[in-house]
Design a protein around this motif. Structure first.
Motif, PDB file in Angstrom:
ATOM      1  N   PHE A 209     -21.988  31.014 -15.772  1.00  0.00           N
ATOM      2  CA  PHE A 209     -22.473  30.737 -14.564  1.00  0.00           C
ATOM      3  C   PHE A 209     -22.770  29.035 -14.324  1.00  0.00           C
ATOM      4  CE2 PHE A 209     -23.324  34.836 -15.728  1.00  0.00           C
ATOM      5  CZ  PHE A 209     -22.816  35.473 -14.486  1.00  0.00           C
ATOM      6  N   GLY A 211     -22.970  25.517 -11.715  1.00  0.00           N
ATOM      7  CA  GLY A 211     -22.628  25.164 -10.046  1.00  0.00           C
ATOM      8  C   GLY A 211     -23.227  23.564 -10.024  1.00  0.00           C
ATOM      9  N   LYS A 220     -25.659  32.070  -8.397  1.00  0.00           N
ATOM     10  CA  LYS A 220     -24.472  32.799  -8.954  1.00  0.00           C
ATOM     11  C   LYS A 220     -24.820  33.863  -9.726  1.00  0.00           C
ATOM     12  CE  LYS A 220     -20.735  29.166  -8.666  1.00  0.00           C
ATOM     13  NZ  LYS A 220     -19.857  28.216  -9.513  1.00  0.00           N
ATOM     14  N   GLY A 224     -23.603  36.253  -7.498  1.00  0.00           N
ATOM     15  CA  GLY A 224     -22.363  36.135  -7.694  1.00  0.00           C
ATOM     16  C   GLY A 224     -21.469  36.817  -8.681  1.00  0.00           C
TER      17      GLY A 224
END
Length: 356
Positions: A209, A211, A220, A224
């Motif tokens: 995960f 970002g 996420k 996510g």
């Protein structure tokens, strides 16, 4: 020199809580060890609890896949709390992953499975001791003789009484479970989520995960869809990964259940067969080697003794070379015997842990 015993060799690294050095132990086996030096000079007495807790925790954890504890003490300046552990020559898993990615390579599935199983077995042992790690990540996992060793229990917490949750919010965001990010508490299932993230990292060589910024990563994790493992890895392994990152902790398996997943159990069974074969042949090799050594060198050692008894007389270069050769042969025999003993004991521990 620390505690009149540990000679600092070089600095290995540093983190938020301390600095790590490789050292030589002047006592005992004189092997390389690691000293984690934690500055406590400006802290209040109650703020040194983490360091003391880590030492007490490490001292009672005995498992082949957990970094071995040797000693702890306050240095002479009363400013540093020091913890002495075994040295892991392979470095940490994070560095191994970065190195593999830079070389454009990947970690073979059999190796991923080996390390994954060792990690799960170590965490299963921790949980059986009512201990949560609470900061499992690739930087806290080390390699010694290509075997996994979990370390850095600086923010671990012992489960008290029947309470299975620890509410402290701490750790590394990339490996945090949804329930921790939502402040719903931390339990043993949160460690399982972290292992799932580490499994993905070993396969994809990147975080499961990720970002742009902390909030993106947190979103996420909580909302996510989990990614799939790279296509080069089997569907069976991908199913193991997906089973460990179920967002609802109540539906997430415990460490024991992970070892019972068909693909994991099959790999462990194969490993057990290999260990049985390896151990049996290792014992046979040691017996054969020692027998041949005894038969061959008994007369040679007697002749060497004769040479040494004649030390007052001048020896020819050939005789001196013979003595040196015999001494080196005996040193090599002792080294191989010790190595065989260590491997045998370690494999016995692993067999016992796999069976349990």
């Amino acid at each position: 020199v620390l505690a009149n015993r540990y000679e600092i060799v070089n600095k290995l690294g540093s983190g938020n809580f301390g600095t790590v050095f490789m050292c030589k132990d002047s006592y005992g086996d004189k092997e390389d060890k690691v000293v984690k030096e934690i500055y406590v000079g400006e802290l209040q007495p109650d703020e040194t609890v983490d360091a003391n807790h880590e030492a007490r925790l490490l001292s009672r954890l005995k498992h082949p896949n957990i970094v071995k504890y040797f000693d702890s003490f306050i240095d002479e300046t009363l400013e540093y709390f020091c913890i002495v552990t075994e040295y892991c020559e392979g470095g940490d898993l994070d560095s191994k992953i970065i190195e593999t990615k830079k070389k454009g390579r990947y970690i073979e599935e059999v190796t991923v499975l080996d390390w994954f199983v060792q990690l799960v077995l170590a965490v299963r042992y921790l949980h059986s001791q009512r201990v949560l790690h609470r900061d499992l990540k690739s930087r806290n996992i080390f390699l010694r003789k290509n075997k996994i060793k979990i370390g850095d229990f600086g923010i671990s917490r012992i489960l008290m009484s029947t309470v299975d949750y620890a509410s402290t919010f701490t750790g590394t965001p990339y490996y945090m479970s949804p329930e921790v990010l939502k402040h719903e508490g931390y339990n043993s299932k949160s460690d399982i989520w972290s292992i799932g993230c580490i499994l993905y990292e070993m396969c994809a060589l990147e975080h499961a995960f990720d970002g742009q910024g902390l909030m993106a990563v947190m979103y996420k994790i909580v909302e996510g869809k989990p990614p799939d493992l790279p296509k080069r890895y089997s569907k069976d392994l991908n199913e193991v990964f997906k089973g460990m990152i179920i967002k609802n902790p109540d539906e997430r398996p415990c460490a024991t259940k992970v070892t019972q997943m068909p693909y994991v159990a099959k790999h462990m069974a194969v490993s057990q067969v290999f260990l049985n074969f390896y151990t049996r042949n290792l014992v046979q090799y040691v017996i054969h080697y020692k027998l041949n050594y005894t038969l061959y060198f008994s007369s040679e050692k007697a002749r060497m003794s004769d040479y040494e008894d004649a030390s007052q007389k001048s020896l020819t270069p050939a005789e001196k070379a013979k003595i040196r050769k015999l001494r080196k042969a005996e040193e090599e025999r002792n080294r191989l015997s010790q190595l065989a003993k260590e491997n045998y004991l370690e494999n016995q521990e692993r067999k016992s842990d796999i069976r349990s």
